[in-house]
Every structure is written in C-alpha cells, then in structure tokens.
Motif scaffolding. Structure first.
Motif, PDB file in Angstrom:
ATOM      1  N   THR A  69      -7.359 -63.055  58.168  1.00 32.31           N
ATOM      2  CA  THR A  69      -7.877 -63.947  59.200  1.00 32.31           C
ATOM      3  C   THR A  69      -9.271 -63.549  59.669  1.00 32.31           C
ATOM      4  O   THR A  69     -10.148 -64.382  59.851  1.00 32.31           O
ATOM      5  N   PHE A  70      -9.477 -62.256  59.893  1.00 25.82           N
ATOM      6  CA  PHE A  70     -10.797 -61.745  60.263  1.00 25.82           C
ATOM      7  C   PHE A  70     -10.929 -60.338  59.693  1.00 25.82           C
ATOM      8  O   PHE A  70      -9.976 -59.781  59.151  1.00 25.82           O
ATOM      9  N   LYS A  71     -12.135 -59.777  59.801  1.00 29.79           N
ATOM     10  CA  LYS A  71     -12.386 -58.464  59.206  1.00 29.79           C
ATOM     11  C   LYS A  71     -11.663 -57.375  59.978  1.00 29.79           C
ATOM     12  O   LYS A  71     -11.652 -57.371  61.205  1.00 29.79           O
ATOM     13  N   LEU A  72     -11.077 -56.449  59.234  1.00 27.77           N
ATOM     14  CA  LEU A  72     -10.359 -55.325  59.831  1.00 27.77           C
ATOM     15  C   LEU A  72     -10.993 -54.039  59.313  1.00 27.77           C
ATOM     16  O   LEU A  72     -11.020 -53.805  58.105  1.00 27.77           O
ATOM     17  N   ILE A  73     -11.519 -53.239  60.230  1.00 27.14           N
ATOM     18  CA  ILE A  73     -12.211 -52.015  59.832  1.00 27.14           C
ATOM     19  C   ILE A  73     -11.532 -50.808  60.474  1.00 27.14           C
ATOM     20  O   ILE A  73     -10.840 -50.939  61.484  1.00 27.14           O
ATOM     21  N   PRO A  74     -11.718 -49.615  59.902  1.00 32.26           N
ATOM     22  CA  PRO A  74     -11.056 -48.435  60.473  1.00 32.26           C
ATOM     23  C   PRO A  74     -11.702 -47.978  61.782  1.00 32.26           C
ATOM     24  O   PRO A  74     -12.929 -47.926  61.890  1.00 32.26           O
ATOM     25  N   LEU A  75     -10.882 -47.690  62.758  1.00 34.68           N
ATOM     26  CA  LEU A  75     -11.343 -47.107  64.015  1.00 34.68           C
ATOM     27  C   LEU A  75     -10.143 -46.496  64.721  1.00 34.68           C
ATOM     28  O   LEU A  75      -9.118 -47.148  64.895  1.00 34.68           O
ATOM     29  N   ASP A  76     -10.290 -45.252  65.102  1.00 33.63           N
ATOM     30  CA  ASP A  76      -9.289 -44.539  65.889  1.00 33.63           C
ATOM     31  C   ASP A  76      -9.950 -44.199  67.213  1.00 33.63           C
ATOM     32  O   ASP A  76     -10.925 -43.423  67.237  1.00 33.63           O
ATOM     33  N   VAL A  77      -9.475 -44.761  68.310  1.00 33.21           N
ATOM     34  CA  VAL A  77     -10.148 -44.566  69.596  1.00 33.21           C
ATOM     35  C   VAL A  77     -10.126 -43.116  70.063  1.00 33.21           C
ATOM     36  O   VAL A  77     -10.883 -42.740  70.956  1.00 33.21           O
ATOM     37  N   THR A  78      -9.264 -42.296  69.463  1.00 35.65           N
ATOM     38  CA  THR A  78      -9.217 -40.887  69.854  1.00 35.65           C
ATOM     39  C   THR A  78     -10.154 -40.023  69.006  1.00 35.65           C
ATOM     40  O   THR A  78     -10.170 -38.805  69.150  1.00 35.65           O
ATOM     41  N   ASP A  79     -10.949 -40.647  68.135  1.00 40.21           N
ATOM     42  CA  ASP A  79     -11.845 -39.926  67.226  1.00 40.21           C
ATOM     43  C   ASP A  79     -13.256 -40.492  67.382  1.00 40.21           C
ATOM     44  O   ASP A  79     -13.549 -41.607  66.943  1.00 40.21           O
ATOM     45  N   VAL A  80     -14.146 -39.724  68.010  1.00 40.08           N
ATOM     46  CA  VAL A  80     -15.498 -40.214  68.311  1.00 40.08           C
ATOM     47  C   VAL A  80     -16.276 -40.538  67.035  1.00 40.08           C
ATOM     48  O   VAL A  80     -17.031 -41.511  66.994  1.00 40.08           O
ATOM     49  N   VAL A  81     -16.100 -39.738  65.985  1.00 39.31           N
ATOM     50  CA  VAL A  81     -16.787 -40.018  64.709  1.00 39.31           C
ATOM     51  C   VAL A  81     -16.355 -41.374  64.158  1.00 39.31           C
ATOM     52  O   VAL A  81     -17.178 -42.172  63.694  1.00 39.31           O
ATOM     53  N   SER A  82     -15.063 -41.648  64.247  1.00 42.19           N
ATOM     54  CA  SER A  82     -14.525 -42.935  63.794  1.00 42.19           C
ATOM     55  C   SER A  82     -15.118 -44.089  64.596  1.00 42.19           C
ATOM     56  O   SER A  82     -15.474 -45.135  64.040  1.00 42.19           O
ATOM     57  N   ILE A  83     -15.240 -43.910  65.899  1.00 35.88           N
ATOM     58  CA  ILE A  83     -15.826 -44.943  66.764  1.00 35.88           C
ATOM     59  C   ILE A  83     -17.283 -45.198  66.370  1.00 35.88           C
ATOM     60  O   ILE A  83     -17.709 -46.343  66.194  1.00 35.88           O
ATOM     61  N   ASN A  84     -18.051 -44.118  66.229  1.00 34.35           N
ATOM     62  CA  ASN A  84     -19.467 -44.244  65.871  1.00 34.35           C
ATOM     63  C   ASN A  84     -19.636 -44.968  64.537  1.00 34.35           C
ATOM     64  O   ASN A  84     -20.507 -45.842  64.390  1.00 34.35           O
TER      65      ASN A  84
END
Length: 268
Positions: free
Chosen positions: A44-59
C-alpha cells in the motif's frame, strides 16, 4: 507537490490505517517497522526499517526519506507498546522498555526530524498518545505514565519551536480494534499474588475493550483533518464519547470522586 509523511510503527494497527488513508488521499507515505522484511507482501505504501529505540536506525530512516523526496512534511509519531500489570509485580526491565519505546524513542525521532523541518521553515509533528495518558489507570499505570509524559513533552516542544514554522500536536486515541493487545507485555497473573483476582479481571476487561473498539479509520480521518488545519490545537482526542468524556470529568470532579468512578468502572 504531494506532502511527504513519515509514520513510525506503520506496518499494522492505527499506523497502517493512517498510512493507507493518506495514500488514498495523494500523500507520499513512508511507514516504518523494525523488521520490514516480515511484510514482503506489503504494497500500500513504502515500508522502511526504523527502530525508535535505536538512534542510528532513526537517523538512517530520516536520511533515506530526505534523500529520495528532498523534504519531510509530516511526522506521525505512532510507534508504541502496551504494558499491563500491577506496578509492584511488573519487572523493572519491562518498565524501562516501555518508556524507551513510548517516550524516549519518539523524542529521539523528533530530535532527528526537527533540523530538517527547521531548515524547510515548515513541518508538522503529530504525536499519537492515548486517552489513558490523562489518568492513572489501575493495572495500566506504566502505560498511562509513558503516554501522559509524552503529552507534556509535546506541550513544551510546541513552545520551544514556535518560531521555526513547525506545528506540533497530540492526538490521543481511545480503544480501537487493533492487534495492540496481542503485542502488549502482560505481567503474568501469579497464583499466589494478592493482585490475582482484581488484575485477572481487569486484564479480561482491557482485552474486551480493544476487541470491541472502534474502526481505526476514525483515527486516520482525524489525522487528515489535523494535517489540513493551518493552526492545530494542542490536544485532540479520538474515540468513544464516554472515553473522551472521562477526560473532561477529570478536570471538574474532585480527585476522590473521580477515583471512585474509576474503581466502580473497573469493579475494584
């Protein structure tokens, strides 16, 4: 140009409903998941990796969106976890985990997005909190605390960023029919616990409320309305009338009367 939207926790529940609805309305939507590879059929829409508990992942997630789209117009801070149990019997590591996911992580997401929006001189942040954050609910005290704190952080951040062209608001849902109950941390109902009977009963009631909850598309419609509002309010509440009314009652009733009302509601 279509607005670019980032929704944390977009693979299921309220986040997915919001993403689907905004995509229908012509927005460019990026949802996130800690493990998007689990959703290979997600189209339906784009899904990308992000873990809110991991700052590197957020960046990395924010950098990916800005690199591809050149901007980021709306952040919907939706990722969160449920937690239930008597506070005395809830493991400290689970309490810390809940605060990390429901409060510290979303703050880190905002800290990453704010420089982008400030550079654009525009942007909107919608923090998904909870009606439970307006009151200390029995056997949901930790969850109430994480969401209540998130509400207050939003109030402060609105004032700190008022000169940057950035709008920030809270939207607090009541109970909606999602999979949140299955993903919650439930402190076990211990056989020899003094809380066994009332906690066990409260847990059944909580799960029933979610199962009988409203259509999460109500939240999606509310979010679209907020996006289209030039100057959003500080707080929005979405849910059944009695859930929203309970917040108003807390403002006007004496503390002990309100507490008695909650005790009667939960049959405690």
């Amino acid at each position: 140009m279509s607005k670019v939207v980032l929704i944390t926790g977009g693979s299921s529940g309220i986040g997915k409903s919001i993403g689907e609805y905004l995509t229908e309305k012509g927005f460019v939507v990026y949802g996130t998941s800690r493990n998007p590879e689990k959703f290979s059929s997600f189209k339906t829409f784009k899904l990308i990796p992000l873990d809110v508990t991991d700052v590197v992942s957020i960046n990395n997630a924010v950098a990916t969106i800005v690199a591809q789209e050149g901007k980021l117009d709306v952040l919907i801070n939706n990722a969160g976890v449920g937690i239930t149990g008597p506070i005395e019997e809830t493991p400290s590591e689970e309490i810390h985990k809940a605060f990390k996911t429901n409060l510290y992580g979303p703050i880190d997401v905002m800290k990453t997005v704010l420089p982008v929006m400030r550079n654009q001189k525009s942007g909107l942040i919608i923090n998904v909190t909870s009606i439970a954050g307006y009151m200390g609910l029995p056997y949901r005290g930790i969850y109430s605390a994480t969401k209540g704190a998130f509400e207050l952080v939003t109030e402060a951040l609105r004032m700190e960023t008022k000169d940057f062209g950035i709008k920030i608001t809270n939207v607090a849902p009541g109970d909606f029919a999602t999979n949140i109950a299955s993903g919650r941390y439930h402190a076990p109902v211990l056989e020899n616990s003094p809380y066994k009977k009332p906690y066990g009963f409260s847990l059944e009631m909580m799960n029933e409320h979610v199962s009988d909850g409203g259509d999460p598309k109500e939240m999606a419609k509310a979010v679209l309305e907020i996006i289209n509002t030039p100057n959003p309010r500080i707080h929005y509440k979405v849910g059944a009338f009695l859930q929203k009314f309970s917040v108003a009652l807390k403002r006007i009733l004496p503390d002990k009367v309100y507490e008695k009302m909650l005790l009667n509601h939960y049959k405690l």
